[in-house]
Write an enzyme that holds these catalytic residues in place. Structure first.
Site, PDB file in Angstrom:
ATOM      1  N   TYR A  26      55.871  26.328  95.586  1.00 14.94           N
ATOM      2  CA  TYR A  26      55.567  26.664  96.972  1.00 14.94           C
ATOM      3  C   TYR A  26      54.874  28.021  97.071  1.00 14.94           C
ATOM      4  O   TYR A  26      53.969  28.213  97.880  1.00 14.94           O
ATOM      5  CB  TYR A  26      56.860  26.661  97.806  1.00 14.94           C
ATOM      6  CG  TYR A  26      56.677  27.110  99.228  1.00 14.94           C
ATOM      7  CD1 TYR A  26      56.054  26.273 100.163  1.00 14.94           C
ATOM      8  CD2 TYR A  26      57.118  28.356  99.642  1.00 14.94           C
ATOM      9  CE1 TYR A  26      55.883  26.694 101.477  1.00 14.94           C
ATOM     10  CE2 TYR A  26      56.946  28.780 100.953  1.00 14.94           C
ATOM     11  CZ  TYR A  26      56.332  27.944 101.867  1.00 14.94           C
ATOM     12  OH  TYR A  26      56.155  28.361 103.161  1.00 14.94           O
ATOM     13  N   GLU A  27      55.308  28.975  96.232  1.00 17.21           N
ATOM     14  CA  GLU A  27      54.745  30.323  96.261  1.00 17.21           C
ATOM     15  C   GLU A  27      53.546  30.484  95.326  1.00 17.21           C
ATOM     16  O   GLU A  27      53.062  31.593  95.137  1.00 17.21           O
ATOM     17  CB  GLU A  27      55.840  31.341  95.919  1.00 17.21           C
ATOM     18  CG  GLU A  27      56.913  31.404  96.978  1.00 17.21           C
ATOM     19  CD  GLU A  27      58.014  32.420  96.691  1.00 17.21           C
ATOM     20  OE1 GLU A  27      58.091  32.940  95.557  1.00 17.21           O
ATOM     21  OE2 GLU A  27      58.807  32.690  97.610  1.00 17.21           O
ATOM     22  N   GLU A  83      67.916  36.988  96.716  1.00 17.30           N
ATOM     23  CA  GLU A  83      66.732  36.879  95.849  1.00 17.30           C
ATOM     24  C   GLU A  83      65.887  35.662  96.226  1.00 17.30           C
ATOM     25  O   GLU A  83      64.678  35.757  96.325  1.00 17.30           O
ATOM     26  CB  GLU A  83      67.157  36.797  94.384  1.00 17.30           C
ATOM     27  CG  GLU A  83      66.009  36.648  93.408  1.00 17.30           C
ATOM     28  CD  GLU A  83      65.108  37.878  93.331  1.00 17.30           C
ATOM     29  OE1 GLU A  83      63.936  37.708  92.944  1.00 17.30           O
ATOM     30  OE2 GLU A  83      65.554  38.992  93.647  1.00 17.30           O
ATOM     31  N   VAL A  87      64.755  25.521 100.756  1.00 20.81           N
ATOM     32  CA  VAL A  87      65.176  24.200 101.214  1.00 20.81           C
ATOM     33  C   VAL A  87      64.034  23.246 100.907  1.00 20.81           C
ATOM     34  O   VAL A  87      62.859  23.570 101.135  1.00 20.81           O
ATOM     35  CB  VAL A  87      65.502  24.204 102.727  1.00 20.81           C
ATOM     36  CG1 VAL A  87      65.801  22.804 103.216  1.00 20.81           C
ATOM     37  CG2 VAL A  87      66.665  25.138 103.016  1.00 20.81           C
ATOM     38  N   GLY A  93      63.633  22.299 108.852  1.00 22.21           N
ATOM     39  CA  GLY A  93      63.685  22.040 110.289  1.00 22.21           C
ATOM     40  C   GLY A  93      64.986  21.408 110.739  1.00 22.21           C
ATOM     41  O   GLY A  93      65.155  21.097 111.910  1.00 22.21           O
ATOM     42  N   GLY A  95      67.987  22.930 110.010  1.00 20.22           N
ATOM     43  CA  GLY A  95      68.982  23.985 110.133  1.00 20.22           C
ATOM     44  C   GLY A  95      69.654  24.400 108.833  1.00 20.22           C
ATOM     45  O   GLY A  95      70.561  25.235 108.853  1.00 20.22           O
ATOM     46  N   GLY A  97      68.421  26.132 106.183  1.00 18.51           N
ATOM     47  CA  GLY A  97      68.142  27.527 105.852  1.00 18.51           C
ATOM     48  C   GLY A  97      69.002  28.459 106.680  1.00 18.51           C
ATOM     49  O   GLY A  97      69.567  29.433 106.176  1.00 18.51           O
ATOM     50  N   ASN A 124      53.673  34.220 104.012  1.00 19.35           N
ATOM     51  CA  ASN A 124      54.606  33.148 104.351  1.00 19.35           C
ATOM     52  C   ASN A 124      55.007  33.224 105.828  1.00 19.35           C
ATOM     53  O   ASN A 124      56.138  33.556 106.178  1.00 19.35           O
ATOM     54  CB  ASN A 124      55.829  33.216 103.433  1.00 19.35           C
ATOM     55  CG  ASN A 124      56.674  31.970 103.504  1.00 19.35           C
ATOM     56  OD1 ASN A 124      56.553  31.175 104.427  1.00 19.35           O
ATOM     57  ND2 ASN A 124      57.548  31.809 102.537  1.00 19.35           N
ATOM     58  N   TYR A 131      62.816  34.260 110.017  1.00 15.12           N
ATOM     59  CA  TYR A 131      63.651  35.461 109.867  1.00 15.12           C
ATOM     60  C   TYR A 131      63.624  36.319 111.130  1.00 15.12           C
ATOM     61  O   TYR A 131      64.646  36.865 111.543  1.00 15.12           O
ATOM     62  CB  TYR A 131      63.207  36.286 108.662  1.00 15.12           C
ATOM     63  CG  TYR A 131      63.304  35.539 107.342  1.00 15.12           C
ATOM     64  CD1 TYR A 131      64.365  34.671 107.072  1.00 15.12           C
ATOM     65  CD2 TYR A 131      62.336  35.693 106.358  1.00 15.12           C
ATOM     66  CE1 TYR A 131      64.449  33.992 105.869  1.00 15.12           C
ATOM     67  CE2 TYR A 131      62.417  35.016 105.147  1.00 15.12           C
ATOM     68  CZ  TYR A 131      63.483  34.171 104.910  1.00 15.12           C
ATOM     69  OH  TYR A 131      63.572  33.502 103.719  1.00 15.12           O
TER      70      TYR A 131
END
Length: 162
Positions: A26-27, A83, A87, A93, A95, A97, A124, A131
């Site tokens: 993903y990253e 760290e 998900v 979506g 909940g 996380g 991101n 957050y």
């Protein structure tokens, strides 16, 4: 949805590795992942240098949070540093996380820690918005530094005490 959050055990190493690789993909950092099952067993479960929460939907692990203690000299107490939080895309979506972060916040308070911190990649946007929605404060005046590989070896080898 029957969600469950629990501490991971050594038996969970394969699923933790799957999540680590999925997060790296993903990253766009898959080439940087060198972790092995043996390293996770040693550092997380034997040396206890980190801990892992797994979140499951109907007994299927769908996400994880890997964290460890840090220390604030200003607060005079430990904190928890998150760290990794991940998900699986098909379960986002729902909940999960937020459940992981709520459980981690509760653990932070139960252990008498002064803060819960983490970093997020600048690009991101979905995670940053998430957050922000929780009331987390961006520490934009701070820059993260890292030493690894040759730079770490070089600095460590150039010690001269007089």
């Amino acid at each position: 949805m029957a969600a469950n959050i629990r501490f991971a055990t050594e038996a969970d190493i394969p699923v933790i590795l799957e999540f680590i690789h999925a997060l790296a993909a993903y990253e766009n950092m898959e080439d940087q992942v060198i972790v092995t099952p043996e390293l996770l067993k040693e550092w997380v479960f034997q040396k206890k240098k980190a801990e892992v929460f797994l979140v499951s939907e109907d007994e299927k692990p769908v996400g994880f949070a890997l964290f460890f203690h840090n220390f604030s000299t200003w607060l005079g107490r430990a904190g928890i540093y998150l760290e990794d939080l991940f998900v699986l895309p098909e379960y986002r979506g729902k909940g999960y996380g937020k459940l992981l972060l709520k459980r981690l916040a509760r653990l932070t308070l139960q252990r008498g820690c002064g803060r819960l911190e983490w970093a997020c990649l600048d690009w991101n946007t979905p995670s940053r918005k998430f957050y922000d929605s929780l009331g987390a404060v961006r520490m934009e005046e701070w820059t993260t530094y890292r030493l690894t590989g040759d730079a770490l070896l070089s600095l460590a080898s150039n010690i001269s005490l007089k």
